[in-house]
Design an enzyme around this catalytic site. Sequence first.
Site, short mmCIF file in Angstrom:
data_model
loop_
_atom_site.label_atom_id
_atom_site.label_comp_id
_atom_site.label_asym_id
_atom_site.label_seq_id
_atom_site.Cartn_x
_atom_site.Cartn_y
_atom_site.Cartn_z
N LYS A 51 -117.79 -38.18 -30.92
CA LYS A 51 -116.46 -38.03 -30.18
C LYS A 51 -116.30 -39.66 -29.31
O LYS A 51 -117.31 -40.42 -29.34
CB LYS A 51 -116.52 -37.30 -29.00
CG LYS A 51 -117.56 -37.45 -27.90
CD LYS A 51 -117.72 -36.19 -26.93
CE LYS A 51 -118.93 -36.58 -25.86
NZ LYS A 51 -118.64 -35.63 -24.67
N TYR B 205 -109.45 -64.23 -7.47
CA TYR B 205 -108.76 -63.78 -6.39
C TYR B 205 -109.52 -63.50 -5.13
O TYR B 205 -110.73 -62.66 -5.21
CB TYR B 205 -107.87 -62.33 -6.75
CG TYR B 205 -106.96 -62.58 -7.93
CD1 TYR B 205 -105.84 -63.27 -7.73
CD2 TYR B 205 -107.11 -61.76 -9.08
CE1 TYR B 205 -105.12 -63.64 -8.84
CE2 TYR B 205 -106.27 -61.91 -10.16
CZ TYR B 205 -105.38 -62.75 -9.97
OH TYR B 205 -104.42 -63.08 -11.08
#
Length: 392
Positions: A43, A271
Site C-alpha cells: 500500500k 527563518y
Amino acid sequence: MIKLGGAGGLRPLAEAVVDLDAIAHNIRTLAGRTGAELLAVVKADGFGHGLLPVARTVLAAGVGWLGVTSRAEALTLRAGGVEAPVLSWLHAEDEDFAPVVAARIDLSAASSAHLRGIAAGAARAGVRAEVHLKVDTGLSRNGATDDEWPELVRLARRFEAVGRIRVRGVWSHLAGGESPGDPRDTAQLRRFDRALALARAGGLAPDLVHLANSAALVGLPETHFDLVRAGIAVYGVEPRPDLTVGLRPAMTLRSRVILTKRVAAGTGISYGHDYVTAAPSTLALVPVGYADGVPRAVAGAAEVWIQGRRCPIAGRVTMDQIVVDVGDLPVRTGDEVLLFGPGDRGEPTVVDWAGWAGTNPHEIFTGIGARVGRRYLPVRAERNSGRERVHV
C-alpha cells in the site's frame, strides 16, 4: 558512489534509490521465520518505494499475496500485469465494488454494511466475491466488534449460500506486537480465537486465517496461522526493538549541494535564526525540503552525510531547501548529500530520521514527495536463486 543522473542530461535535485535486491533478501529472511504464507503489504505506493517495482520483486522472491488498502491500488496492480492474489481492505460501504470483484481482488468486510456492498458489487459483476471478514480484537479501528461479529457471520453465510461471496479469510490486526510479553497481544489472540470459532460454528470454512503483522511475524509465532502480513519489514526496517533478524534497508535518499558560502561566527541561518553559527563555518545549500518529505520537526536535531561525516541541518527546514553546517570541510557544489541510507558507512538511517521527527519510519518513507525521483537497483542474479532479473 552512485551519481545522481537522469535521461537527456537532466539531473534530479533529489533521488530515492531503491535496492530491489535488499527487498528480495528481506522476503527470504522473513520467509525463513515462519511456516505460514507471506503477504507483502505494498500500500501507499509500496511505502514510497514504488508499487509495481516492489510488487514484482516480492512475488519473484516467493511471496504469495499482496496487500493494499484501496480499489485504486488494487486495480493499478492488475493494470500493471500483476495476476497474483491481492487483498484490499479499506473501503467505504457504498463504493462500487463490481470492478474489483471482476478483477479477482479479494476484499475485506469489516461490517454487515460493507458485506452487503460487496455482495451487490458481485451481483453486478456476475462474479462471486472472495471476502476476508475482519474482526476487531482490540485495536478499536477497523473490523466488527464482538457484538457485531455474530450478525456479520450469519450474513456472510447467507450470501455464501446464494453464491454471491465466498469467505476465503478471517483476520484481525494487532495493537501491539512490538514488545515481548505484551498482555494486549495475549488478550487479542484469545478474542481472535473466539471469533474464529464462532465463524466456523456458523458454517464458514475460511482457507486463510491471519493476524500477524511485521513485528508479530518476527517475534510472535503463535499468531502466524495460515498467512502473515509483512509491511515495514519488507523495506528493511527491523520491526521490533528487541530483535534483529538481518533485514537490509532498501532505500537511500540523496541529494547534492547546489551552493556553498563561508560565513562568520554569529551568523543566523534560515527563518527565525533559530540556528546561529558558533564559529566561522561553511554552509551548504541542499535543494530538499518539507515538500519533498523532510519533516520540519527535525530542525535542531537532524544530520546528513557529506564527505564521510555527519553534519547538522542548520536552522529551520523550509519547503524546498535545507542548509547544512559543514564546518571546515572542503565541500563544493555538486557534492553528494545522503539524508539517509543503510547506515553501513555511518550515515543516518530512516530510523534516525523517524526519531528526530518523533514519528515512525513508515511516515518518513511515505512522505517522500513526487519531486523526488526514484531509481531502482535490480535484483542481482546470483542472489535470486537462478531467477531472471526483476523487470521494473
